[in-house]
Design a protein around this motif. Structure first.
Motif, PDB file in Angstrom:
ATOM      1  N   ARG A  15       7.377  12.792  32.069  1.00  0.00           N
ATOM      2  CA  ARG A  15       7.670  13.206  33.445  1.00  0.00           C
ATOM      3  C   ARG A  15       9.127  12.956  33.811  1.00  0.00           C
ATOM      4  O   ARG A  15       9.686  11.919  33.452  1.00  0.00           O
ATOM      5  N   PRO A  61       4.987   4.341  31.998  1.00  0.00           N
ATOM      6  CA  PRO A  61       4.068   4.951  32.964  1.00  0.00           C
ATOM      7  C   PRO A  61       3.042   3.953  33.512  1.00  0.00           C
ATOM      8  O   PRO A  61       2.620   3.044  32.793  1.00  0.00           O
ATOM      9  N   LEU A  62       2.681   4.162  34.762  1.00  0.00           N
ATOM     10  CA  LEU A  62       1.684   3.293  35.400  1.00  0.00           C
ATOM     11  C   LEU A  62       0.289   3.841  35.127  1.00  0.00           C
ATOM     12  O   LEU A  62       0.133   5.029  34.819  1.00  0.00           O
ATOM     13  N   ALA A  98      -2.101   4.680  37.044  1.00  0.00           N
ATOM     14  CA  ALA A  98      -2.521   5.821  37.866  1.00  0.00           C
ATOM     15  C   ALA A  98      -1.885   7.119  37.356  1.00  0.00           C
ATOM     16  O   ALA A  98      -2.488   8.189  37.456  1.00  0.00           O
ATOM     17  N   GLU A  99      -0.682   7.009  36.809  1.00  0.00           N
ATOM     18  CA  GLU A  99      -0.020   8.205  36.273  1.00  0.00           C
ATOM     19  C   GLU A  99      -0.745   8.694  35.021  1.00  0.00           C
ATOM     20  O   GLU A  99      -0.964   9.888  34.837  1.00  0.00           O
ATOM     21  N   TYR A 127      -3.992  10.182  36.067  1.00  0.00           N
ATOM     22  CA  TYR A 127      -3.802  11.526  36.614  1.00  0.00           C
ATOM     23  C   TYR A 127      -3.656  12.541  35.481  1.00  0.00           C
ATOM     24  O   TYR A 127      -4.257  13.623  35.514  1.00  0.00           O
ATOM     25  N   ARG A 173      -6.942  13.334  33.961  1.00  0.00           N
ATOM     26  CA  ARG A 173      -7.743  14.272  34.763  1.00  0.00           C
ATOM     27  C   ARG A 173      -7.214  15.689  34.612  1.00  0.00           C
ATOM     28  O   ARG A 173      -7.978  16.653  34.595  1.00  0.00           O
ATOM     29  N   LYS A 223      -5.922  21.619  35.371  1.00  0.00           N
ATOM     30  CA  LYS A 223      -5.413  22.051  36.675  1.00  0.00           C
ATOM     31  C   LYS A 223      -3.911  22.269  36.640  1.00  0.00           C
ATOM     32  O   LYS A 223      -3.227  21.756  35.759  1.00  0.00           O
ATOM     33  N   SER A 248      -0.340  21.265  37.809  1.00  0.00           N
ATOM     34  CA  SER A 248       0.020  19.886  38.159  1.00  0.00           C
ATOM     35  C   SER A 248       1.085  19.738  39.240  1.00  0.00           C
ATOM     36  O   SER A 248       0.958  18.924  40.120  1.00  0.00           O
ATOM     37  N   GLY A 249       2.163  20.511  39.189  1.00  0.00           N
ATOM     38  CA  GLY A 249       3.193  20.368  40.209  1.00  0.00           C
ATOM     39  C   GLY A 249       4.258  19.331  39.885  1.00  0.00           C
ATOM     40  O   GLY A 249       5.145  19.096  40.687  1.00  0.00           O
ATOM     41  N   LEU A 250       4.169  18.715  38.715  1.00  0.00           N
ATOM     42  CA  LEU A 250       5.195  17.755  38.312  1.00  0.00           C
ATOM     43  C   LEU A 250       6.215  18.453  37.426  1.00  0.00           C
ATOM     44  O   LEU A 250       5.958  19.516  36.874  1.00  0.00           O
TER      45      LEU A 250
END
Lengths: 263, 263
Positions: free
Chosen positions: B63, B76-77, B79-80, B83, B86, B92, B94-96
């Protein structure tokens, strides 16, 4: 002949005693809570409401005297707030009137939406400590977050050289950081080398709302991050004047907190 | 008779794209133009959990956190990573923003080991947005060519600049959906029916990179034109007087003949 008064006869001392005793009773009760939410903006309010509806004892700490954060006003100081589908479902829940601007985009009155949200949080049983500033986290074994250190907001305005007003600590089972772009709680972990926030990227409404909701959750033992603090924590794009993600992030944070409380 | 060289194969994959993308049509087009053996390999992401866990971490590390800095998300954490897991599971959008060369390296690591050679051109169509760091900042890209070549569907919409008037009017507060509608002939948007036609040109750029090392052409009518504006993309892929300039049409023909001789 005696003139009839509209209001009951009450002395100044009675008024003062009523304020002090009620405040202290509540404060004493919430020195220990299930969930301490730092920041009384939309994500904090919705998270508090959800948890209180589950019977949790929730205290929201807000540094201003008003609640609602940036929810009162949309972009460019105009008091219309926008939401993208499916966030209008939360407006329905709260009884906030809105209209569809274009398919999938909804507009509501900032003051109406904010006051309904505050009322809904109050109705659910959330308690508030306004004019109260978050000062630090309480950390226990293995750096588990167990509370927050708070002080009166006006203390910040006093020159450090001439004042020393110690804060107080509140214990809780889970803290939710809803402090917006400042991400104050997460930043406290960063100061101690326990975490590294990533700042936030450029504005990208289309992408950032999903990302904020998707990244909402536990960030450290005992600490959940919600709302725009999520963007700062994970370096996600900024969002602009749309609020759907704040509401859904608040809900997601409440789910994460409930999981912690049950665990 | 001149002996034909090594037979060449092209393999098409997708990742995170919506199901409306007609990969069959793309494969058939490429087959017809190049004479190559083009097969459709479906989703590039392996379905086993261990590989997906590994990839989630790798994607989180690729990222771009700050587009102004050539620094990636090296730590990376959770939650990252969660994500990214998922995203892999639900395919999906992503938008990153990711680093294009890192993505290429990640994809390369999951391609069949025996096909890492010049006989095989791997092309991956992804919904991830990626960029490359040049002139002190990240620039979003439609494609990064190499082994494999990756083409971004999100990049088709976000990377080439929209018409100047679009940005000016957006700056003056005109609503974006209205602008997108008004400028629809001059830019590509999500779920645009022209995307399939435009993708054909980028596939051919990948092909020319594979066979010659140069994916681009200076002729704005040719599908290989390196467009920087949406209008140039649409013109080169749909509006030009011809599909390929004479030189590249001959290149296609030569390759078709060569492939036919190998049969």
């Amino acid at each position: 002949m005696t003139q009839e008064r509209i209001f009951a006869k009450v002395g100044e001392k009675d008024v003062t005693r009523a304020i002090v005793s009620e405040f202290l009773t509540q404060f004493n009760e919430y020195v220990e809570s299930d969930c301490l939410i730092i920041g009384g903006g939309p994500s904090g309010l919705i998270a508090g409401r959800e948890l209180a509806m589950h019977g949790r004892r929730v205290l929201i700490v807000e540094r201003n005297n008003y609640l609602g954060g940036g929810f009162w006003i949309g972009g460019y100081l105009m008091n219309k707030v926008t939401f993208r589908h499916p966030a209008e479902e939360v407006l329905d829940e709260l009884g906030v009137p809105y209209k569809e601007s274009i398919p999938g985009l909804f507009v509501a009155d900032g003051p109406h939406a904010t006051s309904k949200l505050i009322a809904a949080a109050c109705d659910a049983g959330v308690k508030f400590a306004q004019m109260t500033v978050f000062d630090d986290l309480v950390l226990r074994e293995e750096n588990q977050v167990c509370g927050a250190v708070i002080n009166w907001t006006p203390i910040q305005a006093l020159p450090r050289e001439i004042t020393c007003v110690d804060p107080v600590a509140m214990e809780t089972r889970v803290v939710i950081d809803c402090t917006g772009h400042d991400a104050c709680c997460v930043k406290k972990l960063e100061e101690r080398g326990l975490f590294k926030t990533k700042g936030f990227g450029a504005m990208w409404v289309e992408a950032s709302e999903d990302l904020v909701v998707e990244h909402t959750g536990l960030v450290h033992a005992g600490l959940i991050v919600a709302g725009m603090a999520v963007a700062t924590t994970y370096g996600l794009p900024r969002m602009g004047p749309t609020f759907g993600a704040m509401l859904l992030s608040g809900k997601r944070a409440a789910e994460a907190a409930e999981k912690q409380l049950q665990g | 008779m001149k002996k034909a060289g090594m037979k060449k194969y092209s393999h098409l994959y997708y990742e995170g794209t919506d199901s409306t993308l007609n990969i069959c049509e793309l494969a058939s087009y490429m087959r017809g133009k190049t004479g190559m053996d083009v097969d459709m390999r479906g989703n590039v992401i392996p379905q086993d959990k261990d590989t997906q866990d590994f990839l989630a971490q790798e994607f989180a590390m690729a990222r771009v956190i700050n587009p102004q800095k050539e620094e990636l998300n090296t730590a990376p954490l959770s939650a990252e990573i969660g994500y990214e897991s998922r995203l892999l599971l639900h395919q999906k959008h992503s938008g990153l923003l990711y680093d294009g060369f890192c993505l290429q390296k990640i994809f390369r690591s999951i391609l069949p080991g025996g096909e890492h050679n010049l006989a095989h051109a791997h092309i991956i169509i992804t919904s991830r947005l990626f960029g490359t760091f040049e002139d002190n900042r990240y620039h979003a890209r439609v494609a990064v060519f190499g082994a494999p070549s990756i083409i971004s569907l999100t990049g088709l919409i976000e990377a080439p600049a929209k018409p100047r008037e679009f940005y000016l009017r957006k700056q003056f507060g005109q609503d974006i959906p209205g602008l997108l509608k008004e400028f629809k002939d001059r830019l590509l948007d999500y779920n645009d029916s022209r995307i399939i036609e435009v993708l054909k040109g980028y596939l051919m750029q990948s092909f020319f990179y594979h066979v010659s090392g140069n994916p681009f052409c200076d002729d704005p009518h040719c599908r290989l034109y390196n467009a920087h504006w949406q209008e140039e993309v649409i013109f080169a892929q749909i509006g030009g007087e011809y599909e390929f300039c004479q030189r590249h049409e001959q290149g296609n023909l030569h390759h078709r003949d060569t492939e036919a001789r190998r049969e």
